[in-house]
Design a protein around this motif. Structure first.
Motif, short mmCIF file in Angstrom:
data_model
loop_
_atom_site.label_atom_id
_atom_site.label_comp_id
_atom_site.label_asym_id
_atom_site.label_seq_id
_atom_site.Cartn_x
_atom_site.Cartn_y
_atom_site.Cartn_z
N PRO A 77 0.83 -1.21 0.00
CA PRO A 77 0.00 0.00 0.00
C PRO A 77 0.86 1.26 0.00
CG PRO A 77 0.04 -0.95 2.19
CD PRO A 77 0.79 -1.91 1.30
N ASN A 90 -7.85 -1.07 -10.52
CA ASN A 90 -8.37 -1.79 -9.36
C ASN A 90 -9.60 -2.62 -9.69
OD1 ASN A 90 -7.77 -2.04 -6.45
ND2 ASN A 90 -9.89 -1.33 -6.19
N LYS A 121 -7.29 4.63 0.72
CA LYS A 121 -7.47 4.29 -0.68
C LYS A 121 -8.27 5.39 -1.36
CE LYS A 121 -7.74 -0.70 0.35
NZ LYS A 121 -8.59 -1.91 0.21
N ARG A 163 -11.96 6.96 -7.15
CA ARG A 163 -12.94 6.00 -6.63
C ARG A 163 -13.98 5.64 -7.69
NH1 ARG A 163 -14.15 4.30 -1.62
NH2 ARG A 163 -12.64 5.80 -0.76
N ARG A 205 -6.29 2.93 -8.56
CA ARG A 205 -5.67 3.01 -7.24
C ARG A 205 -4.18 3.25 -7.39
NH1 ARG A 205 -5.69 -1.83 -2.70
NH2 ARG A 205 -4.49 -0.72 -1.09
#
Length: 304
Positions: A13, A88, A162, A169, A174
């Motif tokens: 991440p 993503n 995120k 989104r 991502r």
């Protein structure tokens, strides 16, 4: 090896602060590009770019998008911080670049959205028709709703880490590391030097408010200037009264503090209110009493 590196990029991440730093770098780059472009027209008539400013900005951001997100799957700020976008929506755990549809929608949401907001404001600013006012109100309501959704998305981002923006989104893109992050090795000499400097800076911040710089300056100036005695004649006194001992100009509402030197009323009053231990910068005498000057100096003597 390629598959393992892809898994590392997808599973590792990105810190929230790195994503926010990338956004700030993008804004700084856009501002720098616009400043450099507008400087090219500095010699032209003022306001030559005002009518086409939204379109020109959209064209510049289109060029940036072409050589960053479209070709490298990363913005300029992300490329600097070793970050890139990942699709993503893919079901695999390996790294998947953005699809063409995602890149095009990213262009529409970012560049097209800002252009539409700026251009609609110009189009409806001078119109008074009822239908246009309704369209303007609808667009304003939509803009406010999008900004509210962006605020909610940011709060969710602070919690989950995120999708820093609403566009990410919605499109399902991502931020991941472009290359595996290695451990930072910082030398002890550099660390000790930084700790010493920060400690010294904090000490100065604590100490400086206790130092009366004005009084030190006046004390040094009194040492550098010779001590003058009281003039013996009216002519010498009049010549000395032509200059304020603080500002060096013709004294306005001349006053004395008990010594032979003259000050403007506002100069001596402000300095005395700032420092109750104020002394004359010429001879170092303390303020005994603030009295108006009794010598009557005519303006004609200034040119004598």
């Amino acid at each position: 090896m390629a598959s393992s590196s892809g898994n590392e990029k997808s599973m590792n991440p990105v810190l929230r602060i790195s994503q926010l730093d990338a956004l700030e770098l993008n804004k700084a780059l856009e501002q720098l590009v616009w400043t450099q472009f507008s400087n090219c027209f500095s010699g032209f008539k003022p306001g030559v770019l005002a009518h086409l400013e939204p379109e020109i900005k959209a064209f510049l951001w289109l060029i940036l998008w072409r050589f960053t997100v479209y070709s490298k799957n990363a913005t300029v700020g992300q490329a600097i911080l070793n970050i890139q976008y990942k699709n993503n929506l893919s079901q695999t755990e390996k790294y998947q670049p953005l699809s063409k549809q995602q890149k095009l929608w990213y262009l529409i949401f970012t560049v097209g959205g800002r252009w539409l907001e700026e251009r609609c404001y110009d189009l409806f600013s001078n119109r008074q028709l009822q239908s246009l006012c309704r369209i303007k109100s609808v667009i304003g309501f939509g803009t406010g709703l999008v900004k509210l959704c962006g605020l909610l998305n940011f709060l969710v981002f602070l919690q989950q880490g995120k999708f820093a923006t609403l566009t990410e989104r919605v499109l399902g893109i991502r931020a991941v590391f472009a290359q595996p992050q290695g451990m930072r090795q910082v030398g002890f000499d550099y660390t000790n030097r930084e700790l010493l400097w920060h400690g010294f800076a904090e000490f100065l911040i604590y100490l400086l408010p206790f130092i009366n710089l004005q009084k030190i300056k006046l004390k040094v100036s009194s040492w550098c200037s010779p001590v003058t005695g009281l003039p013996s004649s009216e002519q010498a006194a009049a010549a000395q009264c032509r200059e304020c001992s603080l500002c060096g100009e013709w004294p306005s509402l001349p006053h004395t503090i008990g010594c032979s030197h003259v000050f403007c009323y506002y100069c001596i009053k402000s300095n005395y209110l700032h420092d109750l231990d104020f002394t004359c910068p010429k001879c170092g005498s303390e303020v005994h009493s603030l009295q108006p000057l009794k010598y009557k100096i005519e303006m004609t003597e200034l040119h004598a």
